[in-house]
Enzyme design. Structure first.
Site, PDB file in Angstrom:
ATOM      1  N   HIS A 110     -58.527 -14.988  16.077  1.00 47.64           N
ATOM      2  CA  HIS A 110     -59.638 -14.907  17.021  1.00 47.64           C
ATOM      3  C   HIS A 110     -60.827 -15.736  16.517  1.00 47.64           C
ATOM      4  O   HIS A 110     -60.655 -16.688  15.758  1.00 47.64           O
ATOM      5  CB  HIS A 110     -60.017 -13.445  17.263  1.00 47.64           C
ATOM      6  CG  HIS A 110     -59.188 -12.798  18.330  1.00 47.64           C
ATOM      7  ND1 HIS A 110     -59.698 -11.915  19.247  1.00 47.64           N
ATOM      8  CD2 HIS A 110     -57.889 -12.928  18.642  1.00 47.64           C
ATOM      9  CE1 HIS A 110     -58.744 -11.519  20.073  1.00 47.64           C
ATOM     10  NE2 HIS A 110     -57.626 -12.123  19.715  1.00 47.64           N
ATOM     11  N   GLN A 128     -54.334 -15.227  26.718  1.00 43.00           N
ATOM     12  CA  GLN A 128     -55.034 -16.286  27.439  1.00 43.00           C
ATOM     13  C   GLN A 128     -54.123 -17.464  27.759  1.00 43.00           C
ATOM     14  O   GLN A 128     -54.386 -18.201  28.710  1.00 43.00           O
ATOM     15  CB  GLN A 128     -56.248 -16.763  26.644  1.00 43.00           C
ATOM     16  CG  GLN A 128     -57.387 -15.756  26.595  1.00 43.00           C
ATOM     17  CD  GLN A 128     -58.554 -16.221  25.756  1.00 43.00           C
ATOM     18  OE1 GLN A 128     -58.494 -17.275  25.123  1.00 43.00           O
ATOM     19  NE2 GLN A 128     -59.621 -15.440  25.727  1.00 43.00           N
ATOM     20  N   LYS A 187     -67.832 -10.965  30.414  1.00 43.72           N
ATOM     21  CA  LYS A 187     -67.529 -12.372  30.155  1.00 43.72           C
ATOM     22  C   LYS A 187     -66.166 -12.735  30.720  1.00 43.72           C
ATOM     23  O   LYS A 187     -65.979 -13.795  31.327  1.00 43.72           O
ATOM     24  CB  LYS A 187     -67.581 -12.661  28.652  1.00 43.72           C
ATOM     25  CG  LYS A 187     -67.210 -14.088  28.265  1.00 43.72           C
ATOM     26  CD  LYS A 187     -65.778 -14.247  27.801  1.00 43.72           C
ATOM     27  CE  LYS A 187     -65.547 -13.503  26.505  1.00 43.72           C
ATOM     28  NZ  LYS A 187     -64.182 -13.736  25.972  1.00 43.72           N
ATOM     29  N   SER A 188     -65.174 -11.858  30.533  1.00 45.38           N
ATOM     30  CA  SER A 188     -63.815 -12.147  30.994  1.00 45.38           C
ATOM     31  C   SER A 188     -63.766 -12.314  32.508  1.00 45.38           C
ATOM     32  O   SER A 188     -63.105 -13.221  33.025  1.00 45.38           O
ATOM     33  CB  SER A 188     -62.863 -11.024  30.567  1.00 45.38           C
ATOM     34  OG  SER A 188     -62.806 -10.927  29.166  1.00 45.38           O
ATOM     35  N   GLU A 215     -59.647  -6.504  21.212  1.00 48.03           N
ATOM     36  CA  GLU A 215     -61.056  -6.858  21.052  1.00 48.03           C
ATOM     37  C   GLU A 215     -61.923  -5.658  20.660  1.00 48.03           C
ATOM     38  O   GLU A 215     -63.046  -5.821  20.183  1.00 48.03           O
ATOM     39  CB  GLU A 215     -61.594  -7.480  22.338  1.00 48.03           C
ATOM     40  CG  GLU A 215     -61.630  -6.532  23.523  1.00 48.03           C
ATOM     41  CD  GLU A 215     -61.869  -7.274  24.838  1.00 48.03           C
ATOM     42  OE1 GLU A 215     -62.711  -6.826  25.615  1.00 48.03           O
ATOM     43  OE2 GLU A 215     -61.197  -8.295  25.080  1.00 48.03           O
ATOM     44  N   ARG A 269     -60.334 -11.625  12.056  1.00 50.14           N
ATOM     45  CA  ARG A 269     -61.091 -10.376  12.126  1.00 50.14           C
ATOM     46  C   ARG A 269     -60.572  -9.313  11.164  1.00 50.14           C
ATOM     47  O   ARG A 269     -61.356  -8.491  10.681  1.00 50.14           O
ATOM     48  CB  ARG A 269     -61.096  -9.846  13.570  1.00 50.14           C
ATOM     49  CG  ARG A 269     -62.032 -10.616  14.477  1.00 50.14           C
ATOM     50  CD  ARG A 269     -62.013 -10.136  15.905  1.00 50.14           C
ATOM     51  NE  ARG A 269     -63.104 -10.763  16.663  1.00 50.14           N
ATOM     52  CZ  ARG A 269     -63.200 -10.743  17.990  1.00 50.14           C
ATOM     53  NH1 ARG A 269     -62.271 -10.146  18.716  1.00 50.14           N
ATOM     54  NH2 ARG A 269     -64.221 -11.333  18.583  1.00 50.14           N
ATOM     55  N   ARG A 287     -58.137 -22.624  16.124  1.00 46.79           N
ATOM     56  CA  ARG A 287     -57.600 -21.591  17.014  1.00 46.79           C
ATOM     57  C   ARG A 287     -56.392 -22.128  17.787  1.00 46.79           C
ATOM     58  O   ARG A 287     -56.345 -23.303  18.170  1.00 46.79           O
ATOM     59  CB  ARG A 287     -58.687 -21.092  17.970  1.00 46.79           C
ATOM     60  CG  ARG A 287     -59.853 -20.449  17.220  1.00 46.79           C
ATOM     61  CD  ARG A 287     -60.871 -19.844  18.159  1.00 46.79           C
ATOM     62  NE  ARG A 287     -60.327 -18.692  18.869  1.00 46.79           N
ATOM     63  CZ  ARG A 287     -61.018 -17.992  19.779  1.00 46.79           C
ATOM     64  NH1 ARG A 287     -62.245 -18.365  20.087  1.00 46.79           N
ATOM     65  NH2 ARG A 287     -60.483 -16.948  20.364  1.00 46.79           N
ATOM     66  N   LYS A 298     -73.142 -14.823  22.195  1.00 54.06           N
ATOM     67  CA  LYS A 298     -71.876 -15.325  22.756  1.00 54.06           C
ATOM     68  C   LYS A 298     -71.501 -14.549  24.010  1.00 54.06           C
ATOM     69  O   LYS A 298     -71.056 -15.127  25.011  1.00 54.06           O
ATOM     70  CB  LYS A 298     -70.775 -15.217  21.705  1.00 54.06           C
ATOM     71  CG  LYS A 298     -69.391 -15.652  22.167  1.00 54.06           C
ATOM     72  CD  LYS A 298     -68.397 -15.528  21.033  1.00 54.06           C
ATOM     73  CE  LYS A 298     -66.969 -15.734  21.506  1.00 54.06           C
ATOM     74  NZ  LYS A 298     -66.687 -17.122  21.899  1.00 54.06           N
TER      75      LYS A 298
END
Length: 457
Positions: free
Chosen positions: A358, A185, A30-31, A331, A362, A137, A428
């Site tokens: 996140h 990010q 995904k990244s 992650e 988490r 977020r 996702k």
């Protein structure tokens, strides 16, 4: 994407009845996919993204770019490079970006952070909205940085979604300071669009320790591959300072690596059951944080070898506790915590305070859900302390977080009666996870419709 059967609200996590021996084909990263889409959209000529991940996050990114005027043609093709990278390929056709339009970010951090800088280059207003969790977020540092660089953004003073970027067709750019200690990010978001800024950009991180540095290195390498000039701390520049010169980006033929972080539950299955799992196409060199699994899961009791067939990972059925700093690979924390709950000694997972911001908090979620199954997890200031206990069945809540769902499935391999609430949230980043999981237990290959390779070992 082929339609899959509806999943139950509480998915019974399969209990392993023996050693797992399988080859599992993991879909693309995904990244990498979402960075490749942004760079291709900003290029001066058409390009290709091959083997992209088709998931909710990548669909949100491609839909958003289409809304801004970018052409994306989805095809199945062979590789012109002769490197075996055939299969699904998306041809990206850049165009003048425009509004007015609305971008749905869902709960995708890459979309909500990477696209506002892109939107400053559009002509017209671009509204950003998303799932309720996206409002919580952190996005304020990106908003403030873009304003410093010349952007006009209306967020009603929230420093968060929803908001509107008043695109002026260009952005001046220049030097900006940003506290990216909550998310790497923030830095990647500014760097990806920087070649199109009039002055490029100089990004100076001014906060605490930067998390997930491999993701910033991924951004830099992909920018350079697209023809950008990037000066970095690793190249002898100032600490925590990145400079991108203004330039045209080239339309490249980019091949997406398998998502190594999404290989985690399958490698964990080999570790827990004393079996062997092979992940084809594992790169020998990569910037993906998931590559750290080779070291971490080996320390926890397994062994691995990179072969022509891919990464071959073997467990002994014995799992050891670990004391590890996960600040660069946060992650991976949910999956490591799940394995640690089944270990023969205590574990301490450190350096991941940023995980509280996140898809869900988490650290709190892992503590609550593992403890609800009889585990013993305590939150620390920057992580978790895990004391293995005999666990029992029960409902494992996911909080709409894909990595919580896969963590619950890992525990379910060894604990009978675990039911995963909303396992569909794995779409996702890991489409068809429930089928891949059951196929793995049956000794078959899994992953995004790839043909089965049968049992490995």
């Amino acid at each position: 994407m082929t339609e899959t059967p509806a999943l139950p609200a509480l998915w019974p996590a399969p209990l392993a009845d023996g050693t797992v021996r399988a080859t599992v084909t993991v879909p693309g990263s995904k990244s990498v996919t979402n960075r490749a889409l942004v760079l291709a959209a900003l290029a001066a000529e058409p390009g290709w993204v091959r083997r992209p991940l088709r998931s909710r996050d990548s669909q949100l990114m491609s839909d958003a770019l289409r809304a801004l005027g970018v052409g994306i043609e989805e095809t199945v093709s062979s590789s012109s490079a002769g490197d075996g990278a055939g299969g699904e390929a998306w041809r990206i056709i850049p165009a003048a970006l425009h509004g007015p339009t609305t971008v749905d970010v869902g709960n995708a951090g890459t979309v909500m952070r990477f696209l506002p800088p892109v939107a400053t280059l559009a002509d017209g207003d671009i509204r950003f909205d998303g799932d309720p969790r996206s409002y919580e977020r952190p996005l304020g540092p990106v908003i403030t940085a873009l304003r410093t660089l010349g952007a006009r953004i209306d967020d009603d003073g929230r420093g968060a979604l929803p908001m509107t970027v008043q695109g002026g067709g260009a952005l001046e750019g220049g030097t900006v300071e940003i506290d990216a200690s909550n998310s790497s990010q923030f830095v990647s978001a500014l760097l990806l669009s920087a070649p199109r800024f009039n002055q490029g950009v100089e990004v100076r991180h001014v906060g605490g320790k930067l998390p997930s540095m491999p993701h910033i290195r991924m951004t830099v390498e992909m920018l350079r591959a697209a023809g950008a000039q990037v000066d970095t701390p690793e190249a002898g520049g100032e600490k925590d300072v990145w400079r991108v010169a203004p330039s045209a980006l080239l339309g490249r033929d980019m091949v997406v690596e398998p998502d190594l972080s999404n290989a985690q539950p399958f490698l964990a299955a080999a570790l827990i059951t004393g079996g062997t799992v092979t992940i084809p196409d594992w790169p020998r060199r990569t910037t993906q944080p998931g590559d750290a699994l080779r070291r971490i899961f080996t320390e926890m009791g397994g062994s691995c070898e990179l072969t022509d067939a891919g990464l071959v990972f073997t467990g002994t059925g014995k799992i050891h506790g670990i004391d590890v700093d996960l600040s660069e690979v946060g992650e991976l924390t949910p999956g490591i915590a799940a394995v640690a709950a089944l270990a023969d000694s205590d574990s301490v997972l450190r350096g991941v305070a940023h995980l509280r911001l996140h898809e869900t908090d988490r650290l709190a979620a892992l503590t609550k859900e593992i403890n609800a199954l009889g585990g013993d997890v305590t939150e620390t200031a920057d992580g978790l302390r895990i004391r293995p206990r005999r666990m029992h069945g029960g409902t494992f809540h996911t909080y709409d977080d894909h990595r919580m769902a896969t963590a619950g499935a890992v525990i379910g391999l060894a604990v009978e009666g675990v039911r995963i609430e909303n396992v569909a949230t794995t779409a996702k980043t890991l489409p068809d996870f429930p089928k891949m999981w059951t196929d793995m237990l049956a000794g078959d290959a899994g992953g995004s419709g790839a043909p089965g390779a049968g049992a490995g070992a």
